[in-house]
Write a protein that holds these residues in place. Structure first.
Motif, mmCIF file in Angstrom:
data_model
loop_
_atom_site.group_PDB
_atom_site.id
_atom_site.type_symbol
_atom_site.label_atom_id
_atom_site.label_comp_id
_atom_site.label_asym_id
_atom_site.label_seq_id
_atom_site.Cartn_x
_atom_site.Cartn_y
_atom_site.Cartn_z
ATOM 1 N N VAL A 12 6.576 -2.729 -0.573
ATOM 2 C CA VAL A 12 6.054 -2.974 0.779
ATOM 3 C C VAL A 12 4.763 -2.195 0.998
ATOM 4 N N SER A 13 4.695 -0.975 0.477
ATOM 5 C CA SER A 13 3.471 -0.179 0.603
ATOM 6 C C SER A 13 2.321 -0.816 -0.171
ATOM 7 N N LEU A 14 2.602 -1.328 -1.361
ATOM 8 C CA LEU A 14 1.556 -1.990 -2.138
ATOM 9 C C LEU A 14 1.085 -3.278 -1.475
ATOM 10 N N ILE A 15 1.998 -4.029 -0.906
ATOM 11 C CA ILE A 15 1.619 -5.256 -0.199
ATOM 12 C C ILE A 15 0.767 -4.913 1.019
ATOM 13 N N ALA A 16 1.110 -3.835 1.697
ATOM 14 C CA ALA A 16 0.357 -3.427 2.888
ATOM 15 C C ALA A 16 -1.075 -3.046 2.543
ATOM 16 N N ILE A 17 -1.308 -2.559 1.334
ATOM 17 C CA ILE A 17 -2.670 -2.203 0.931
ATOM 18 C C ILE A 17 -3.575 -3.430 0.978
ATOM 19 N N PHE A 18 -3.063 -4.554 0.504
ATOM 20 C CA PHE A 18 -3.890 -5.756 0.401
ATOM 21 C C PHE A 18 -3.885 -6.606 1.665
ATOM 22 N N MET A 19 -3.273 -6.124 2.726
ATOM 23 C CA MET A 19 -3.307 -6.816 4.014
ATOM 24 C C MET A 19 -4.366 -6.204 4.928
ATOM 25 N N PHE A 20 -5.489 -5.780 4.351
ATOM 26 C CA PHE A 20 -6.508 -5.085 5.138
ATOM 27 C C PHE A 20 -7.217 -6.011 6.119
ATOM 28 N N LYS A 21 -7.163 -7.319 5.900
ATOM 29 C CA LYS A 21 -7.805 -8.241 6.844
ATOM 30 C C LYS A 21 -6.945 -8.475 8.079
ATOM 31 N N ASN A 22 -5.654 -8.248 7.946
ATOM 32 C CA ASN A 22 -4.716 -8.418 9.053
ATOM 33 C C ASN A 22 -4.098 -7.050 9.352
ATOM 34 N N ARG A 23 -4.765 -6.283 10.184
ATOM 35 C CA ARG A 23 -4.335 -4.909 10.442
ATOM 36 C C ARG A 23 -2.998 -4.833 11.155
ATOM 37 N N LYS A 24 -2.690 -5.806 11.993
ATOM 38 C CA LYS A 24 -1.397 -5.776 12.690
ATOM 39 C C LYS A 24 -0.251 -5.940 11.702
ATOM 40 N N LEU A 25 -0.402 -6.852 10.744
ATOM 41 C CA LEU A 25 0.623 -7.024 9.720
ATOM 42 C C LEU A 25 0.699 -5.797 8.822
ATOM 43 N N ILE A 29 7.374 9.272 3.944
ATOM 44 C CA ILE A 29 7.283 8.986 5.384
ATOM 45 C C ILE A 29 6.036 9.629 5.978
ATOM 46 N N VAL A 30 5.718 10.838 5.545
ATOM 47 C CA VAL A 30 4.526 11.519 6.053
ATOM 48 C C VAL A 30 3.266 10.723 5.711
ATOM 49 N N PHE A 31 3.151 10.281 4.457
ATOM 50 C CA PHE A 31 1.964 9.520 4.069
ATOM 51 C C PHE A 31 1.915 8.148 4.732
ATOM 52 N N LEU A 32 3.056 7.532 4.933
ATOM 53 C CA LEU A 32 3.078 6.238 5.632
ATOM 54 C C LEU A 32 2.694 6.402 7.100
ATOM 55 N N ALA A 33 3.124 7.491 7.707
ATOM 56 C CA ALA A 33 2.747 7.742 9.100
ATOM 57 C C ALA A 33 1.243 8.009 9.213
ATOM 58 N N LEU A 34 0.678 8.742 8.257
ATOM 59 C CA LEU A 34 -0.767 8.958 8.249
ATOM 60 C C LEU A 34 -1.527 7.645 8.065
ATOM 61 N N ALA A 35 -1.006 6.774 7.203
ATOM 62 C CA ALA A 35 -1.639 5.470 7.002
ATOM 63 C C ALA A 35 -1.576 4.636 8.273
ATOM 64 N N ASN A 36 -0.429 4.644 8.949
ATOM 65 C CA ASN A 36 -0.311 3.884 10.195
ATOM 66 C C ASN A 36 -1.231 4.442 11.276
ATOM 67 N N LYS A 37 -1.405 5.745 11.291
ATOM 68 C CA LYS A 37 -2.324 6.351 12.260
ATOM 69 C C LYS A 37 -3.761 5.888 11.993
ATOM 70 N N ALA A 38 -4.143 5.823 10.725
ATOM 71 C CA ALA A 38 -5.490 5.366 10.371
ATOM 72 C C ALA A 38 -5.671 3.880 10.664
ATOM 73 N N ILE A 39 -4.633 3.084 10.434
ATOM 74 C CA ILE A 39 -4.691 1.649 10.746
ATOM 75 C C ILE A 39 -4.851 1.452 12.245
ATOM 76 N N LYS A 40 -4.110 2.208 13.029
ATOM 77 C CA LYS A 40 -4.200 2.126 14.491
ATOM 78 C C LYS A 40 -5.596 2.535 14.961
ATOM 79 N N LYS A 41 -6.154 3.550 14.328
ATOM 80 C CA LYS A 41 -7.494 4.001 14.682
ATOM 81 C C LYS A 41 -8.522 2.900 14.402
ATOM 82 N N ASP A 42 -8.393 2.222 13.266
ATOM 83 C CA ASP A 42 -9.286 1.110 12.951
ATOM 84 C C ASP A 42 -9.138 -0.032 13.940
ATOM 85 N N GLU A 43 -7.915 -0.342 14.298
ATOM 86 C CA GLU A 43 -7.665 -1.428 15.249
ATOM 87 C C GLU A 43 -8.260 -1.093 16.619
ATOM 88 N N ASP A 44 -8.115 0.133 17.062
ATOM 89 C CA ASP A 44 -8.705 0.552 18.336
ATOM 90 C C ASP A 44 -10.230 0.491 18.290
#
Length: 136
Positions: free
Chosen positions: A53-66, A112-127
């Motif tokens: 799931v983490s690897l799939i999420a890497i390549f979903m950079f065009k769809n930040r919500k997904l 979990i720590v690294f996934l939370a950091l990634a989600n924080k960065a994704i949220k920052k990009d979306e904002d």
């Protein structure tokens, strides 16, 4: 946009969930045998599920919500895995079977720590994208 910081965080979480389970034992039995996560089908499936799931999420950079949703799914998988580890360590009484807990039990926490950091960065990009769209 694979050069974003969330790609690094997701890749590290994927390496932790998919690769380090072969290196660090979950616990050590009384006779000195180290038990790895790969020896249990449930633990291995949850670890590899989180890594995929983490690897799939890497390549979903065009769809930040997904990408954000996939990051949360990986966090949930790691919390389930952590729950199984806690249950397993609490139900084994004293020195009955497992005499020593291994560092492998803490791998979901690091992931979990690294996934939370990634989600924080994704949220920052979306904002950031939303704020630019407001200016148009």
């Amino acid at each position: 946009m694979l050069q974003r910081i969330q790609t690094v965080y997701l890749l590290i979480a994927s390496i932790i969930s998919g690769g380090l389970i072969f290196i660090f034992p979950i616990w050590k039995l009384n006779d000195g045998v180290e038990v790895f996560a790969i020896s249990s089908t449930l633990f291995a499936c949850l670890f590899f599920g989180s890594a995929i799931v983490s690897l799939i999420a890497i390549f979903m950079f065009k769809n930040r919500k997904l990408q954000f949703v996939l990051g949360r799914l990986a966090i949930i998988l790691n919390f389930i895995l952590l729950g199984f580890f806690v249950y397993q360590s609490l139900t084994v009484s004293g020195e009955a079977e497992a005499s020593e807990k291994g560092i492998g039990m803490f791998l979901p926490i690091v992931s979990i720590v690294f996934l939370a950091l990634a989600n924080k960065a994704i949220k920052k990009d979306e904002d950031l994208v939303k704020s630019v769209d407001r200016l148009r």
